[in-house]
Design a protein around this motif. Sequence first.
Motif, PDB file in Angstrom:
ATOM      1  N   HIS A 215       0.840  -1.205   0.000  1.00  0.00           N
ATOM      2  CA  HIS A 215       0.000   0.000   0.000  1.00  0.00           C
ATOM      3  C   HIS A 215       0.872   1.250   0.000  1.00  0.00           C
ATOM      4  O   HIS A 215       0.606   2.212  -0.717  1.00  0.00           O
ATOM      5  N   PHE A 216       1.923   1.221   0.815  1.00  0.00           N
ATOM      6  CA  PHE A 216       2.803   2.390   0.912  1.00  0.00           C
ATOM      7  C   PHE A 216       3.612   2.535  -0.374  1.00  0.00           C
ATOM      8  O   PHE A 216       3.815   3.647  -0.870  1.00  0.00           O
ATOM      9  N   GLU A 217       4.077   1.405  -0.895  1.00  0.00           N
ATOM     10  CA  GLU A 217       4.843   1.450  -2.144  1.00  0.00           C
ATOM     11  C   GLU A 217       4.010   2.054  -3.268  1.00  0.00           C
ATOM     12  O   GLU A 217       4.528   2.743  -4.142  1.00  0.00           O
ATOM     13  N   HIS A 218       2.719   1.783  -3.235  1.00  0.00           N
ATOM     14  CA  HIS A 218       1.839   2.269  -4.291  1.00  0.00           C
ATOM     15  C   HIS A 218       1.843   3.799  -4.369  1.00  0.00           C
ATOM     16  O   HIS A 218       2.032   4.376  -5.441  1.00  0.00           O
ATOM     17  N   PHE A 219       1.653   4.429  -3.225  1.00  0.00           N
ATOM     18  CA  PHE A 219       1.549   5.895  -3.245  1.00  0.00           C
ATOM     19  C   PHE A 219       2.906   6.546  -3.427  1.00  0.00           C
ATOM     20  O   PHE A 219       3.014   7.615  -4.012  1.00  0.00           O
ATOM     21  N   TYR A 220       3.951   5.875  -2.971  1.00  0.00           N
ATOM     22  CA  TYR A 220       5.310   6.369  -3.217  1.00  0.00           C
ATOM     23  C   TYR A 220       5.602   6.324  -4.721  1.00  0.00           C
ATOM     24  O   TYR A 220       6.049   7.310  -5.310  1.00  0.00           O
ATOM     25  N   ALA A 221       5.295   5.186  -5.334  1.00  0.00           N
ATOM     26  CA  ALA A 221       5.599   5.018  -6.759  1.00  0.00           C
ATOM     27  C   ALA A 221       4.805   6.002  -7.619  1.00  0.00           C
ATOM     28  O   ALA A 221       5.256   6.419  -8.684  1.00  0.00           O
ATOM     29  N   ASN A 222       3.610   6.339  -7.145  1.00  0.00           N
ATOM     30  CA  ASN A 222       2.772   7.266  -7.909  1.00  0.00           C
ATOM     31  C   ASN A 222       2.973   8.718  -7.486  1.00  0.00           C
ATOM     32  O   ASN A 222       2.212   9.596  -7.898  1.00  0.00           O
ATOM     33  N   ASP A 223       3.972   8.910  -6.634  1.00  0.00           N
ATOM     34  CA  ASP A 223       4.317  10.248  -6.175  1.00  0.00           C
ATOM     35  C   ASP A 223       3.125  10.970  -5.541  1.00  0.00           C
ATOM     36  O   ASP A 223       2.948  12.168  -5.725  1.00  0.00           O
ATOM     37  N   ARG A 224       2.310  10.208  -4.831  1.00  0.00           N
ATOM     38  CA  ARG A 224       1.197  10.821  -4.087  1.00  0.00           C
ATOM     39  C   ARG A 224       1.575  10.841  -2.604  1.00  0.00           C
ATOM     40  O   ARG A 224       1.113  10.017  -1.804  1.00  0.00           O
ATOM     41  N   ILE A 225       2.426  11.807  -2.265  1.00  0.00           N
ATOM     42  CA  ILE A 225       2.946  11.872  -0.899  1.00  0.00           C
ATOM     43  C   ILE A 225       1.830  12.255   0.074  1.00  0.00           C
ATOM     44  O   ILE A 225       1.831  11.851   1.238  1.00  0.00           O
TER      45      ILE A 225
END
Length: 529
Positions: A215-225
Amino acid sequence: MSFSPSNAVRAARDETPAEARSMSEIAGAIRVGEPGSFAALGNAFLTRLPAAPVPDPYLVGLSREMAESLGFDPIVATGAESNEFAAYFAGNPTRDWPGELLPYAAVYSGHQFGVWAGQLGDGRALTLGEVSAGERLEVQLKGAGRTPYSRMGDGRAVLRSSIREFLCSEAMHHLGIPTTRALTVIGSDLPVRRETIETAAIVTRVSPSFVRFGHFEHFYANDRIDHLRTLADHVIDRFHPHCRDADDPYLALLGEAVRSTADLMAQWQGVGFCHGVMNTDNMSILGLTIDYGPFGFMDAFNAHHICNHSDTQGRYSYGRQPQVAYWNLFCLAQALVPLFGENLPEEGRAERVVEEAQKVMERYKDRFGPALVAKMRAKLGLGIERDGDDKLANGLFEIMHANRTDFTLTFRNLSKLSKSDASHDAPVRDLFLDRAAFDAWAAQYRERLAHEPRDDAARAEAMNRVNPKYVLRNHLAEQAIRRAAEKDFSEVERLLDVLRHPYDEQPHYEAYAGLPPNWASDLEVSCSS
Ligand code: AMP
Ligand code: MG
């Protein structure tokens, strides 16, 4: 006796005639979107949709303990309600789903077999909502149909893998190992294509949270900090509020994941459990065992045992699990980096953040090593600590590996050894082909036991509380699955009953503690589920 819905109904009626919860009460207790829930995080985190119905659902297995913990017990008092129960937990709506009450699939990403896989998500899981029963517990259907994250998949799970997940979730819980739980398995004759045509089933899983590293990797990868922070805040507020008191709450959150994952690995290694698919999307942020697929409890000990037939390189072999967990934690740490050091001055921030994160990661080794040694001490019945205990344990693993002795029986039977005389060694000694190697190790063991104040009986008692007699061996699950395919669910019920007391002697269930039969050596478990 077969565990048909009518039997479940009868049992429920006999035990508790008056207060049975009706299906509408059960459904009403599962609430979605309450403040503080994962569902309340909003649309960036999930997609709401109804489950895809299956024809003629029937009850395959039910964990009464889980039902009780959810406040669902006593459940389903009448035949009609029993059918409603099966229908409801198959995902067939027994009522209209008002828009805001729709269940949801969550989005996540992850590293699979060491490679970035991009977006994954709940491709066949739908969370119905939360139950507040002392603790807030999420209730999720696995196998309830396609979702926007299904990719090429059919959104279904087969009866075989669903029974395995159901039984193992409950077995792990009773072993005292952190895990998601399972309430029920519902079957349907809906055909599902895997290597052959099988039939569909839906497992109801229960957990305080289904949030994964991915879940965390997802938002990191999509640059949604922004979403990354929202998610981290959710986990902190719900599960680790004390992290708020730390200099850096998000580093403290990483520290919690490091701690709980290290502890979990020591627990898995201690019972010979292999997960099989330790991708980062299958790693719980709470350090729970999650996503039971091609898992296995080792029979014959092999330090490099690979339980997943699809894992050709042995990335997730038994011996590599602790190292892989560490690798996965690095993926998590990487994803959390944008949140670290928010209060630090811009100047030199990046360097400081990396330094601090590395320090937190270092704690994994400091935690896992001692946790494993402590586990091994307990398994060997060593009540006091002495130098060389880890060597003694490793010595045993070496000869177990060389002799491929049965993991569970070796440790369980070790409690029968006497401190003072070798004439009681047979239950363990006879498991080894190389008796001389065992005798040499046993001599060291007895020397070590001489320093223990406890007598044989007290030591045996303590050992039997950490060395299970009953684990979900592959052949046991297989027998239950074969019968269930013939609509006889009695073996699922019996196994669940055996595995509720893994550390107790259960003379009437002695056969469940024995070595696997010869036919079991042909059993293969793969990612196909
Ligand atoms: P797993 O290896 O079972 O944890 O699954 C990895 C990913 O594939 C997750 O996103 C799952 O939701 C998805 N997935 C696995 N099997 C299916 C299926 N039959 N239908 C849809 N998605 C699936
Ligand atoms: Mg998964």
